[in-house]
Design a protein around this motif. Structure first.
Motif, mmCIF file in Angstrom:
data_model
loop_
_atom_site.group_PDB
_atom_site.id
_atom_site.type_symbol
_atom_site.label_atom_id
_atom_site.label_comp_id
_atom_site.label_asym_id
_atom_site.label_seq_id
_atom_site.Cartn_x
_atom_site.Cartn_y
_atom_site.Cartn_z
ATOM 1 N N THR A 76 0.818 -1.218 0.000
ATOM 2 C CA THR A 76 0.000 0.000 0.000
ATOM 3 C C THR A 76 0.852 1.268 0.000
ATOM 4 O OG1 THR A 76 -0.172 0.087 2.429
ATOM 5 C CG2 THR A 76 -1.847 -1.204 1.249
ATOM 6 N N SER A 77 2.115 1.190 -0.409
ATOM 7 C CA SER A 77 2.956 2.386 -0.508
ATOM 8 C C SER A 77 2.422 3.303 -1.605
ATOM 9 C CB SER A 77 4.402 1.996 -0.816
ATOM 10 O OG SER A 77 4.939 1.186 0.203
ATOM 11 N N THR A 78 2.548 4.619 -1.408
ATOM 12 C CA THR A 78 1.956 5.572 -2.339
ATOM 13 C C THR A 78 2.921 6.702 -2.701
ATOM 14 O OG1 THR A 78 1.002 6.843 -0.501
ATOM 15 C CG2 THR A 78 -0.396 5.163 -1.533
ATOM 16 N N PHE A 79 2.670 7.302 -3.865
ATOM 17 C CA PHE A 79 3.292 8.565 -4.261
ATOM 18 C C PHE A 79 2.247 9.654 -4.031
ATOM 19 C CE2 PHE A 79 4.054 11.924 -7.412
ATOM 20 C CZ PHE A 79 5.345 12.279 -7.063
ATOM 21 N N ASN A 80 2.635 10.758 -3.354
ATOM 22 C CA ASN A 80 1.659 11.718 -2.849
ATOM 23 C C ASN A 80 1.851 13.119 -3.423
ATOM 24 O OD1 ASN A 80 1.151 9.523 -1.127
ATOM 25 N ND2 ASN A 80 2.450 10.386 0.487
ATOM 26 N N ILE A 81 0.729 13.762 -3.754
ATOM 27 C CA ILE A 81 0.705 15.180 -4.111
ATOM 28 C C ILE A 81 -0.399 15.830 -3.288
ATOM 29 C CG2 ILE A 81 0.312 16.876 -5.928
ATOM 30 C CD1 ILE A 81 1.326 14.867 -7.937
ATOM 31 N N GLY A 100 -5.309 15.778 -0.906
ATOM 32 C CA GLY A 100 -4.259 15.172 -1.697
ATOM 33 C C GLY A 100 -4.750 14.089 -2.630
ATOM 34 N N ILE A 101 -3.852 13.672 -3.503
ATOM 35 C CA ILE A 101 -4.040 12.503 -4.350
ATOM 36 C C ILE A 101 -2.859 11.578 -4.085
ATOM 37 C CG2 ILE A 101 -4.251 11.636 -6.699
ATOM 38 C CD1 ILE A 101 -5.321 14.346 -7.526
ATOM 39 N N HIS A 102 -3.118 10.434 -3.467
ATOM 40 C CA HIS A 102 -2.074 9.470 -3.129
ATOM 41 C C HIS A 102 -2.343 8.195 -3.924
ATOM 42 C CE1 HIS A 102 -1.516 11.534 1.078
ATOM 43 N NE2 HIS A 102 -1.414 12.367 0.058
ATOM 44 N N ARG A 103 -1.408 7.853 -4.799
ATOM 45 C CA ARG A 103 -1.601 6.706 -5.688
ATOM 46 C C ARG A 103 -0.645 5.586 -5.308
ATOM 47 N NH1 ARG A 103 -4.244 5.628 -10.322
ATOM 48 N NH2 ARG A 103 -3.327 4.132 -11.783
ATOM 49 N N ALA A 104 -1.187 4.386 -5.147
ATOM 50 C CA ALA A 104 -0.380 3.233 -4.759
ATOM 51 C C ALA A 104 0.631 2.903 -5.855
ATOM 52 C CB ALA A 104 -1.276 2.029 -4.484
ATOM 53 N N LEU A 105 1.888 2.659 -5.455
ATOM 54 C CA LEU A 105 2.963 2.420 -6.407
ATOM 55 C C LEU A 105 2.838 1.069 -7.099
ATOM 56 C CD1 LEU A 105 5.929 3.772 -4.248
ATOM 57 C CD2 LEU A 105 4.758 4.942 -6.122
ATOM 58 N N GLY A 106 2.389 0.065 -6.373
ATOM 59 C CA GLY A 106 2.341 -1.280 -6.945
ATOM 60 C C GLY A 106 1.024 -1.628 -7.612
ATOM 61 N N THR A 107 -0.085 -1.174 -7.028
ATOM 62 C CA THR A 107 -1.398 -1.607 -7.496
ATOM 63 C C THR A 107 -2.160 -0.544 -8.281
ATOM 64 O OG1 THR A 107 -2.458 -0.884 -5.437
ATOM 65 C CG2 THR A 107 -1.599 -3.144 -5.518
ATOM 66 N N LEU A 197 2.818 3.494 8.040
ATOM 67 C CA LEU A 197 3.636 3.962 6.926
ATOM 68 C C LEU A 197 4.652 4.988 7.410
ATOM 69 C CD1 LEU A 197 0.293 4.236 5.821
ATOM 70 C CD2 LEU A 197 1.612 3.767 3.758
ATOM 71 N N ALA A 198 5.799 5.043 6.736
ATOM 72 C CA ALA A 198 6.794 6.085 6.949
ATOM 73 C C ALA A 198 6.681 7.052 5.779
ATOM 74 C CB ALA A 198 8.193 5.499 7.023
ATOM 75 N N THR A 199 6.406 8.319 6.059
ATOM 76 C CA THR A 199 6.126 9.302 5.019
ATOM 77 C C THR A 199 7.230 10.340 4.938
ATOM 78 O OG1 THR A 199 3.739 9.029 5.308
ATOM 79 C CG2 THR A 199 4.470 11.036 4.224
ATOM 80 N N LEU A 200 7.718 10.572 3.725
ATOM 81 C CA LEU A 200 8.725 11.586 3.462
ATOM 82 C C LEU A 200 8.119 12.621 2.507
ATOM 83 C CD1 LEU A 200 11.730 12.431 3.874
ATOM 84 C CD2 LEU A 200 12.234 11.201 1.744
ATOM 85 N N THR A 201 8.139 13.905 2.910
ATOM 86 C CA THR A 201 7.450 14.946 2.159
ATOM 87 C C THR A 201 8.343 16.161 1.959
ATOM 88 O OG1 THR A 201 5.321 14.269 3.104
ATOM 89 C CG2 THR A 201 5.426 16.458 2.133
ATOM 90 N N PHE A 202 8.312 16.724 0.763
ATOM 91 C CA PHE A 202 8.995 17.987 0.440
ATOM 92 C C PHE A 202 7.909 18.999 0.056
ATOM 93 C CE2 PHE A 202 11.793 14.512 -0.464
ATOM 94 C CZ PHE A 202 13.025 14.913 0.018
ATOM 95 N N GLY A 203 8.020 20.235 0.564
ATOM 96 C CA GLY A 203 6.971 21.191 0.246
ATOM 97 C C GLY A 203 7.417 22.625 0.357
ATOM 98 N N VAL A 204 6.515 23.521 -0.046
ATOM 99 C CA VAL A 204 6.756 24.954 0.004
ATOM 100 C C VAL A 204 5.468 25.643 0.392
ATOM 101 C CG1 VAL A 204 6.269 25.219 -2.465
ATOM 102 C CG2 VAL A 204 7.621 26.964 -1.291
ATOM 103 N N ASN A 205 5.582 26.709 1.213
ATOM 104 C CA ASN A 205 4.441 27.514 1.646
ATOM 105 C C ASN A 205 4.685 28.982 1.309
ATOM 106 O OD1 ASN A 205 4.187 25.082 3.697
ATOM 107 N ND2 ASN A 205 2.232 26.171 3.701
ATOM 108 N N PHE A 206 3.590 29.697 0.996
ATOM 109 C CA PHE A 206 3.663 31.126 0.734
ATOM 110 C C PHE A 206 2.796 31.887 1.748
ATOM 111 C CE2 PHE A 206 4.420 28.989 -3.286
ATOM 112 C CZ PHE A 206 5.599 29.582 -3.680
#
Length: 206
Positions: A76-81, A100-107, A197-206
């Motif tokens: 159930t690992s995902t790529f997240n936006i 967000g939209i989180h899409r599973a990498l494998g399925t 899950l272990a989540t790693l996120t990069f982001g920017v705020n204004f």
């Protein structure tokens, strides 16, 4: 405008998969920062007719890209936006909402979380670290089944990469859990109600 950059301690790598996805996240973060920074140089107001820049307001918005690695042994690992907006002050980096939209990498399964978000360094002065808390509801579409909703939340530590009057960039390492109801567990053949899950996120705020 004065930027300051702070270095952070190297964190243990969870797995080879996380290391490779981290590289992808860094590249995506650089593209994200460059595009948003060019926009911010021109104008930082979403409502130009009101003539008030975001620099002097308590309104903030931002975008993030990252990955959630399933450490429970299920696929159930995902790529997240994600996109966020809310209130900011000297004490709160953001107090608001996100989606967000989180899409599973494998399925290829889709997870659409809607959540409240709180981020603060517990100080009115700039700090290297801050706390990130998200809690909400996720609309999940697994395999060919109908969309079901489940609780989703995360708690983590953020590190400031750059801070200025116009924008802030960051990286966040967090623990996340997804709750799966009985319908979801049948589709995934899960024995547990909650997935870690272990989540790693990069982001920017204004």
């Amino acid at each position: 405008m004065k930027d300051f950059y702070s270095s952070s301690k190297r964190m243990p790598i969870l797995s080879g998969c996380l290391k490779s996805l981290k590289s992808v996240g860094i590249a995506a973060s650089i593209l994200l920062l460059s595009s948003f920074s060019s926009f911010a140089e021109e104008r930082e107001s979403l409502f130009p007719e009101r003539g008030k820049d975001l620099i002097g307001s308590h309104f903030t918005w931002g975008a993030e890209v990252g990955t959630s690695i399933d450490v429970s042994g299920y696929d159930t690992s995902t790529f997240n936006i994600d996109a966020l907006l809310g209130y900011k002050s000297d004490y709160f980096r953001i107090l608001g909402f996100g989606a967000g939209i989180h899409r599973a990498l494998g399925t290829g399964d889709n997870f659409i979380p809607l959540y409240a978000v709180l981020r603060t360094s517990f100080s009115s002065q700039p700090r290297l670290f801050f706390m990130s808390l998200k809690t909400g509801y996720s609309f999940n579409t697994i395999k060919n089944s109908a969309t079901f909703g489940d609780i989703n939340a995360s708690l983590g530590a953020g590190i400031n990469l750059a801070i200025s009057k116009r924008f802030k960039s960051h990286i966040i390492l967090a623990y996340e859990f997804r709750h799966f109801n009985s319908k979801h567990r049948e589709k995934y053949s899960l024995e547990a109600e909650d997935i870690s899950l272990a989540t790693l996120t990069f982001g920017v705020n204004f």
